[in-house]
Design a protein around this motif. Structure first.
Motif, PDB file in Angstrom:
ATOM      1  N   ILE A 416       0.853  -1.198   0.000  1.00  0.00           N
ATOM      2  CA  ILE A 416       0.000   0.000   0.000  1.00  0.00           C
ATOM      3  C   ILE A 416       0.883   1.240   0.000  1.00  0.00           C
ATOM      4  CG2 ILE A 416      -1.736   1.284   1.313  1.00  0.00           C
ATOM      5  CD1 ILE A 416      -2.702  -1.381   2.428  1.00  0.00           C
ATOM      6  N   ALA A 417       1.935   1.183   0.792  1.00  0.00           N
ATOM      7  CA  ALA A 417       2.825   2.336   0.877  1.00  0.00           C
ATOM      8  C   ALA A 417       3.611   2.523  -0.412  1.00  0.00           C
ATOM      9  CB  ALA A 417       3.790   2.164   2.047  1.00  0.00           C
ATOM     10  N   ASP A 517       3.740   5.604   4.599  1.00  0.00           N
ATOM     11  CA  ASP A 517       4.400   6.264   3.473  1.00  0.00           C
ATOM     12  C   ASP A 517       4.448   7.768   3.708  1.00  0.00           C
ATOM     13  OD1 ASP A 517       1.828   6.979   3.128  1.00  0.00           O
ATOM     14  OD2 ASP A 517       1.611   6.211   1.097  1.00  0.00           O
ATOM     15  N   ASP A 518       5.060   8.459   2.753  1.00  0.00           N
ATOM     16  CA  ASP A 518       5.204   9.904   2.904  1.00  0.00           C
ATOM     17  C   ASP A 518       3.852  10.606   2.972  1.00  0.00           C
ATOM     18  OD1 ASP A 518       4.917   8.993   0.358  1.00  0.00           O
ATOM     19  OD2 ASP A 518       6.517  10.200  -0.524  1.00  0.00           O
ATOM     20  N   LEU A 519       2.886  10.067   2.231  1.00  0.00           N
ATOM     21  CA  LEU A 519       1.580  10.711   2.214  1.00  0.00           C
ATOM     22  C   LEU A 519       0.935  10.665   3.601  1.00  0.00           C
ATOM     23  CD1 LEU A 519      -0.267  12.156   0.311  1.00  0.00           C
ATOM     24  CD2 LEU A 519      -1.368   9.988  -0.236  1.00  0.00           C
ATOM     25  N   LEU A 522       2.554  13.298   5.669  1.00  0.00           N
ATOM     26  CA  LEU A 522       2.133  14.646   5.264  1.00  0.00           C
ATOM     27  C   LEU A 522       0.708  14.927   5.718  1.00  0.00           C
ATOM     28  CD1 LEU A 522       3.664  14.723   1.682  1.00  0.00           C
ATOM     29  CD2 LEU A 522       4.340  16.150   3.597  1.00  0.00           C
ATOM     30  N   ARG A 523      -0.159  13.914   5.597  1.00  0.00           N
ATOM     31  CA  ARG A 523      -1.563  14.103   6.015  1.00  0.00           C
ATOM     32  C   ARG A 523      -1.644  14.392   7.504  1.00  0.00           C
ATOM     33  NH1 ARG A 523      -4.584  11.439   1.673  1.00  0.00           N
ATOM     34  NH2 ARG A 523      -4.208  13.033   0.096  1.00  0.00           N
ATOM     35  N   LEU A 525       0.616  15.830   9.299  1.00  0.00           N
ATOM     36  CA  LEU A 525       1.096  17.193   9.511  1.00  0.00           C
ATOM     37  C   LEU A 525       0.038  18.197   9.057  1.00  0.00           C
ATOM     38  CD1 LEU A 525       4.804  16.789   8.325  1.00  0.00           C
ATOM     39  CD2 LEU A 525       3.978  16.976  10.673  1.00  0.00           C
ATOM     40  N   GLU A 526      -0.613  17.870   7.927  1.00  0.00           N
ATOM     41  CA  GLU A 526      -1.680  18.761   7.445  1.00  0.00           C
ATOM     42  C   GLU A 526      -2.809  18.862   8.460  1.00  0.00           C
ATOM     43  OE1 GLU A 526      -2.950  19.494   3.113  1.00  0.00           O
ATOM     44  OE2 GLU A 526      -2.445  17.352   3.185  1.00  0.00           O
ATOM     45  N   TYR A 561      12.418  16.233   1.894  1.00  0.00           N
ATOM     46  CA  TYR A 561      11.642  17.300   1.260  1.00  0.00           C
ATOM     47  C   TYR A 561      10.774  18.056   2.221  1.00  0.00           C
ATOM     48  CZ  TYR A 561       8.044  13.774  -0.025  1.00  0.00           C
ATOM     49  OH  TYR A 561       7.116  12.796  -0.040  1.00  0.00           O
ATOM     50  N   GLU A 564      13.007  20.766   2.678  1.00  0.00           N
ATOM     51  CA  GLU A 564      12.979  21.652   1.519  1.00  0.00           C
ATOM     52  C   GLU A 564      11.841  22.661   1.617  1.00  0.00           C
ATOM     53  OE1 GLU A 564      13.199  20.593  -2.721  1.00  0.00           O
ATOM     54  OE2 GLU A 564      13.901  18.654  -1.983  1.00  0.00           O
ATOM     55  N   ILE A 565      10.683  22.215   2.152  1.00  0.00           N
ATOM     56  CA  ILE A 565       9.565  23.158   2.234  1.00  0.00           C
ATOM     57  C   ILE A 565       9.580  23.904   3.558  1.00  0.00           C
ATOM     58  CG2 ILE A 565       8.078  21.902   0.625  1.00  0.00           C
ATOM     59  CD1 ILE A 565       6.596  20.706   2.950  1.00  0.00           C
ATOM     60  N   GLY A 566      10.657  23.776   4.295  1.00  0.00           N
ATOM     61  CA  GLY A 566      10.830  24.583   5.496  1.00  0.00           C
ATOM     62  C   GLY A 566      10.297  23.949   6.764  1.00  0.00           C
ATOM     63  N   LEU A 567       9.990  22.654   6.737  1.00  0.00           N
ATOM     64  CA  LEU A 567       9.501  21.984   7.947  1.00  0.00           C
ATOM     65  C   LEU A 567      10.622  21.113   8.504  1.00  0.00           C
ATOM     66  CD1 LEU A 567       6.815  22.778   6.464  1.00  0.00           C
ATOM     67  CD2 LEU A 567       5.798  20.807   7.561  1.00  0.00           C
ATOM     68  N   ARG A 570      10.178  17.485  11.950  1.00  0.00           N
ATOM     69  CA  ARG A 570       8.759  17.190  12.096  1.00  0.00           C
ATOM     70  C   ARG A 570       8.495  15.694  12.015  1.00  0.00           C
ATOM     71  NH1 ARG A 570       5.931  22.019  11.020  1.00  0.00           N
ATOM     72  NH2 ARG A 570       4.058  20.907  11.647  1.00  0.00           N
TER      73      ARG A 570
ATOM     74  N   VAL B  44       1.106  13.443  -2.828  1.00  0.00           N
ATOM     75  CA  VAL B  44       2.212  13.829  -1.950  1.00  0.00           C
ATOM     76  C   VAL B  44       2.646  15.263  -2.238  1.00  0.00           C
ATOM     77  CG1 VAL B  44       4.663  13.416  -1.495  1.00  0.00           C
ATOM     78  CG2 VAL B  44       3.062  11.503  -1.527  1.00  0.00           C
ATOM     79  N   LEU B  51       1.265  22.268   2.778  1.00  0.00           N
ATOM     80  CA  LEU B  51       1.974  22.440   4.050  1.00  0.00           C
ATOM     81  C   LEU B  51       2.934  23.618   3.981  1.00  0.00           C
ATOM     82  CD1 LEU B  51       2.958  18.897   5.331  1.00  0.00           C
ATOM     83  CD2 LEU B  51       1.871  20.706   6.657  1.00  0.00           C
TER      84      LEU B  51
END
Lengths: 598, 227, 308
Positions: A416-417, A517-519, A522-523, A525-526, A561, A564-567, A570, B44, B51
């Motif tokens: 899945i990941a 996974d990364d998603l 990210l979710r 964190l979102e 990354y 890269e986006i400044g986080l 985390r 992603v 974000l």
């Protein structure tokens, strides 16, 4: 869209194919033992293929282990010269073999038990024995196994009287030197045989017996007691660091032995012997390599099947319906053979003894791009590429799609990941309705005074309290076990406590860190998490071979990354075992304090 | 298959700097298979950009779309209905190969279309996550004489007459673990007992069929002059 | 006579030829070239002028060769396929002939990733063998690669390189044969720092009779320091440095003297090998040592060859 799917126990898959036999792969003592034991409840087809070890099982196993399972309902034996192919899944595996006459035949079985013996290599491989100063072959040598054969009648008879007389004639006056090869724990069966033989020779015939060894595996298989007994009986033990030489002097054999505890300038000892018994070394045979490649089973660093896999207990492998017992996993495992075969019998008969999986992956054939990522990554070989029009009612959009065998799937979620098309679904522990489900998540508060409480109700845990918010994704085999233990120790939160909430922590179980996974990160964190914490098993201890390893590598990229986006900072990774709940708590507190000070 | 990799998020962030509403358009073709522009990568990237915007206190709406194959007008056109007015989004980021980016731009003449990927080469996965170049699309295949191993795509100097002096122990002089294509060719032809084919001189290649002949266009005869 | 170059004359006359190398500077300072040519004048029969060696931008090989002509030296113009397509190569070849340059050495050229512009686009429109073929066609048939005729043919003595130390070893003689068949009049080998392998290579060369169809000049290189020898042994693609050479340099008290001694010995060794027609001395950044080597090897003075 995402739903939990009930898992049929393995017995279901096996019962459907009740008529099919269990295939036992191997020609030697391991296979004979396994086939006989399993034949009481299953039709057995033994494929006689691979090396035969020269070890006396009756000397190595307890008597009661040998006597069980004497009924041989159906035990067919087929001699094969090659294993050509291995296909199918749990319930129906198909092994293509070549017979002696060249004929190729497909054998079907609901399960396969790999019971290959290891390859015996005589100690002659080191240029021994043979007196260093003479070229004549040594008649006074015997293998340890032959020695046991000579001594077996003594061991077998309770009175021991008549046979012992025969033995006395043969052994009388012998000075016996037993030479064990270098190596430690793996040589435990040889150590056991050597000590047992020495005891019989010493006690029954009163020979002088010396055992030469580099490392004695007395810790394994309760050899310790026997070792003590033999020392008291007068068996001599010589530890060497360089393998002893044998010379012939005036028609007398001498073992030249250097005591490593003495300084170098001391002359070596010369121990006269009349009989030398040597142990056989065992190596993984090429058949093991073939099986590993064809069946998709991992080998350990020593070349044996699943030798370093912690979770492969009770004969289980990474693939459902494929078992591996005894010497195919290394010489030492031979002594666990009864337990392993018993494990196989339980698994075959009563359904998986393993914890039922909660997550079962399913491919949406309409989304599948047949990129083969899942097919390549599945640690259990549960994924097939099939013609999906057979399985889909949506018409023929794609010719082929991945399909996850529901009985072979062990629910790790690694696929899945990894799926780049998001075509594979499984239970999603982040769904809101499952948030306070005690089966799927635990929620905690850390109060201003630094104490940890658990949330009692959904109302308690609004998901939006306190300055610090953490999401913990914890592997069920390790991190989540630790948290579960904590829940028994931590008090429930009550609003009457009148202390501010410093942090709220939501802990979600995942089948394996490999699911994350990364998603997912990210979710989280979102959704407002300040930090996502991943808890996985220790390296090498993953039940799904490399789920934790893949997660770590994948999330290292995610971290890059995020930066890269400044986080920054985390995401964190923590490896632990299930019982390390206190360490985990310390780690959690450290992280909360770091976040607080920011 | 076309192999591509995602541009760095920093690069993409700079490209979308002027916009408040963007759509990420993925492709279910090659770039899904090479893990660069499939549904997962679109999700992603969208999450990461949201974000990043949140972190910087910037307003940014990110839509996510998937297209069957971004190199076909017919598959892109349904998108035109999703974004009928140009004000719906200010820019499109294509997570397809360079072909997809341009096809998308042709279908959206009044919208900026930005590349989210670097299109790398024509290749295949050696194993999961590792892709290797296999074809250069030179327009005139010579694999018949080179043991089915392409020196145009796989030799750093696209040599046609055997390995240069930098080939050592099967590896190319440029390093990076690159195998010497000519060494592979030599070994394969030796195995096939066809080394004689390396004795003859390969004359200068007609590069006019490569990109050097200008942008290429291929017409099947029976479709010429059809509307 | 194909070109009438000094090198061709020396080889034709059966002398043991000596070539050496002049690397143009990383600037437009013509004085550097003149200084080198003065130091080396008279110690070799021809002087290779490198073409942006190791893909580092230097004064052009064509211009530097032209300066050597004015200095009275016989240059060997090196041409690589890395930086020019077939149009540029043919054009420069005509230019070289017009400037009185009579030898050309055709090479593939080091990959640009080694140089100071690793981001450059390379050309490799032709490979070295195709370049040899092109020059020969221009000289012998008076036709460009495309087949068009030209009025005055460039008289060039065509050279190529061979690397016995690259792999696959078995293919190296085959490759040389291709070069000879394409039109190579002489061959300069990669620096020989492993004599045993070179001898094996020459065996293969003789089996194919190549030594009778072309002049083979053995490449030799004095190495200034033991560290450099070790570095080349481990890190330079296409080079092999024998353990003996490394150890001799490491043990030597006077490393430079030992380096000279080594090269002189090697010259004597290669003279004994059947099919070796001369040597090519490459003293990278140590050009001034060449006169001493040539003298010590008994190869000085160089023969004067008349027009014939």
């Amino acid at each position: 869209m995402k739903q939990q799917v009930a898992v049929e126990p393995i017995s279901g898959a096996l019962n459907k194919h009740k008529v099919q036999p269990v295939l036992v792969l191997g020609a030697g003592i391991t296979a004979d033992y396994a086939a006989q034991r399993l034949s009481s409840a299953h039709k057995i087809v033994q494929i006689k293929w691979g090396p035969v070890a020269d070890l006396p099982l009756d000397w190595l196993l307890k008597q009661e282990a040998l006597e069980k399972g004497r009924i041989e309902s159906s035990w067919e034996k087929i001699k094969a010269v090659a294993l050509l192919d291995w296909s199918g899944q749990v319930g129906e595996y198909i092994l293509r073999i070549q017979l002696e006459n060249g004929e190729v035949r497909d054998l079907r079985g609901k399960a396969v038990v790999i019971a290959l013996d290891a390859l015996p290599v005589s100690t002659l491989a080191w240029g021994w024995p043979g007196p260093a100063n003479s070229s004549r072959p040594l008649e006074e040598t015997i293998t340890l196994s032959d020695l046991t054969t000579r001594l077996t009648p003594v061991l077998a008879s309770s009175s021991g009287r008549p046979e012992r007389d025969g033995l006395s004639v043969w052994a009388a006056g012998h000075n016996v030197g037993i030479l064990l090869g270098p190596g430690g724990l793996e040589a435990a069966p040889n150590t056991l045989l050597a000590i047992k033989c020495a005891l019989v020779l010493k006690q029954q015939v009163d020979c002088r017996v010396g055992i030469f060894y580099e490392e004695l595996a007395v810790g394994a298989g309760a050899i310790e007691a026997l070792y003590q007994e033999s020392r008291q009986a007068g068996v001599e033990f010589y530890r060497y660091t360089e393998f002893p030489q044998v010379i012939e002097q005036e028609a007398q054999l001498r073992i030249i032995y250097r005591d490593p505890s003495l300084p170098d300038h001391f002359p070596p000892w010369e121990i006269p012997v009349t009989l030398i018994a040597t142990a056989t070394e065992y190596y993984p045979s090429k058949e093991i390599e073939t099986v590993a490649t064809l069946a998709g089973l991992p080998t350990g660093p020593d070349g044996f099947l699943l030798s370093d896999t912690l979770h492969a207990w009770g004969g289980q492998t990474n693939r459902k319906g494929i078992y591996c017992v005894g010497m195919a996993r290394g010489l030492l495992r031979l002594m666990d053979l009864p337990e392993e075969v018993a494990g196989v019998a339980v698994d075959l008969g009563q359904g998986s003894s393993r914890e039922k999986t909660l997550l079962l992956a399913q491919v949406d054939p309409l989304l599948c791009e047949v990129c083969l990522t899942c097919f390549r990554v599945c640690p259990h070989r549960a994924i097939e590429i099939t013609d999906c029009t057979k399985r889909s009612s949506h018409g023929k959009l794609y010719k082929q799609a991945a399909w996850i065998h529901p009985e072979a799937c062990q629910g790790c979620g690694i696929c899945i990941a990894e799926c780049p098309a998001q075509a594979i679904n499984g239970a999603d522990p982040l769904q809101p309705e499952s948030k306070l489900d005690p089966d799927s998540g635990w929620h905690f508060f850390m109060l201003d005074n630094g104490e940890l409480y658990q949330a009692r109700t959904r109302e308690d845990f609004s998901g939006n309290q306190g300055p610090v918010r953490l999401v913990v994704l914890a592997c069920r085999q390790s991190g989540f076990l630790a948290v579960q233990t904590l829940t028994r120790l931590l008090p429930f939160y009550r609003p009457q406590l009148k202390l501010g909430i410093l942090a709220e922590i939501a802990v979600y179980p995942v089948a394996c860190a490999g699911w994350i996974d990364d998603l997912t990160v990210l979710r989280c964190l979102e959704d407002g998490a300040d930090k996502v914490l991943i808890c996985s098993c220790h390296s090498g201890a993953c039940q799904h071979q490399y789920g934790n390893h893949r997660a770590k590598k994948r999330l290292r990229l995610t971290e890059q990354y995020l930066q890269e986006i400044g986080l920054k900072d985390r995401l964190d990774f923590y490896t632990l075992a299930g019982q390390n709940y206190l360490q985990w708590l310390t780690w959690l507190k450290k992280i909360i304090n770091q976040l607080k000070s920011h | 298959m076309i192999i591509a990799e995602r541009k760095s998020i920093t690069d993409i962030w700079q490209m979308i700097e002027p916009f408040k509403r963007i759509a990420l358009i993925g492709c279910r073709g090659c770039v899904t298979v090479c893990m660069a522009g499939g549904a997962k990568e679109v999700a992603v990237l969208a999450a990461a950009l949201r974000l990043a915007a949140h972190e910087r206190g910037r307003e940014l709406v990110v839509f996510e779309e998937m297209v069957e194959r971004q190199c076909e007008y017919e598959f892109i056109r349904p998108l035109q209905r999703s974004y009928p007015q140009e004000q719906a989004v200010e820019g499109l980021v294509s997570l397809a190969c360079g072909i997809g980016v341009q096809a998308l731009a042709e279908c959206f003449p009044h919208l900026p279309v930005l590349p989210g990927l670097n299109t790398s080469f024509l290749g295949m996965p050696e194993r999961s996550g590792v892709w290797v170049e296999r074809c250069h699309a030179c327009g005139q295949c010579i694999l018949d004489s080179t043991g089915a191993i392409c020196p145009i795509a796989r030799c750093a100097k696209n040599l046609l007459n055997g390995p240069c002096g930098g080939s050592q122990e099967g590896m190319c002089e440029i390093g990076n673990g690159v195998e010497c294509a000519w060494h592979l060719i030599y070994e394969r032809l030796a195995r096939l007992n066809r080394l004689d084919s390396l004795q003859s001189l390969a004359l200068p290649k007609n590069w006019a069929k490569d990109r050097d002949g200008g942008p290429r266009r291929l017409i099947r005869e029976d479709w010429e002059d059809e509307v | 006579m194909k070109s009438g170059s000094n090198l061709e004359k020396v080889l034709k006359a059966g002398h043991f030829a000596v070539c050496t190398e002049i690397g143009p500077p990383k600037s437009c300072d013509a004085e550097v070239i003149k200084r080198h040519s003065e130091t080396l004048n008279g110690y070799a029969d021809a002087y290779n002028v490198t073409d942006n060696q190791t893909a580092i931008v230097r004064l052009s090989s064509l211009a530097a060769s032209s300066i050597l002509v004015t200095q009275g030296l016989d240059p060997v113009l090196q041409m690589t396929c890395r930086d020019r397509n077939r149009i540029g190569l043919q054009s420069d070849l005509l230019g070289a002939a017009a400037l009185g340059i009579k030898n050309v050495l055709c090479l593939t050229g080091d990959h640009q990733s080694f140089g100071n512009h690793p981001e450059a686009k390379n050309v490799y429109d032709l490979d070295s063998i195709q370049l040899i073929h092109t020059v020969r066609q221009m000289r012998d048939e008076g036709r460009f690669l495309c087949g068009e005729e030209m009025k005055v043919r460039p008289a060039m003595f065509i050279g190529c390189v061979a690397n016995p130390f690259a792999d696959p070893f078995e293919f190296r003689a085959i490759r040389l044969e291709k070069k000879v068949a394409a039109g190579a009049d002489f061959v300069q080998t990669q620096a020989i720092l492993d004599m045993e392998r070179f001898e094996r290579f020459m065996e293969k060369v003789r089996e194919r009779g190549l030594h009778e169809r072309t002049y083979i000049l053995a490449g030799l290189m004095p190495i200034k320091s033991a560290r450099m020898a070790r570095y080349m042994q481990k890190n330079v693609a296409g080079m092999m440095v024998s353990e003996e050479i490394c150890q001799r340099l490491e043990k030597a008290e006077e490393v430079k003297a030992e380096a000279v001694e080594l090269v002189v010995e090697q010259i004597h060794q290669v003279r004994q090998i059947k099919g070796v027609a001369g040597v090519h001395l490459m003293a990278v950044a140590w050009e001034e040592i060449i006169p001493m080597i040539v003298q010590k090897a008994g190869l000085y003075p160089r023969p004067e060859c008349d027009e014939s």
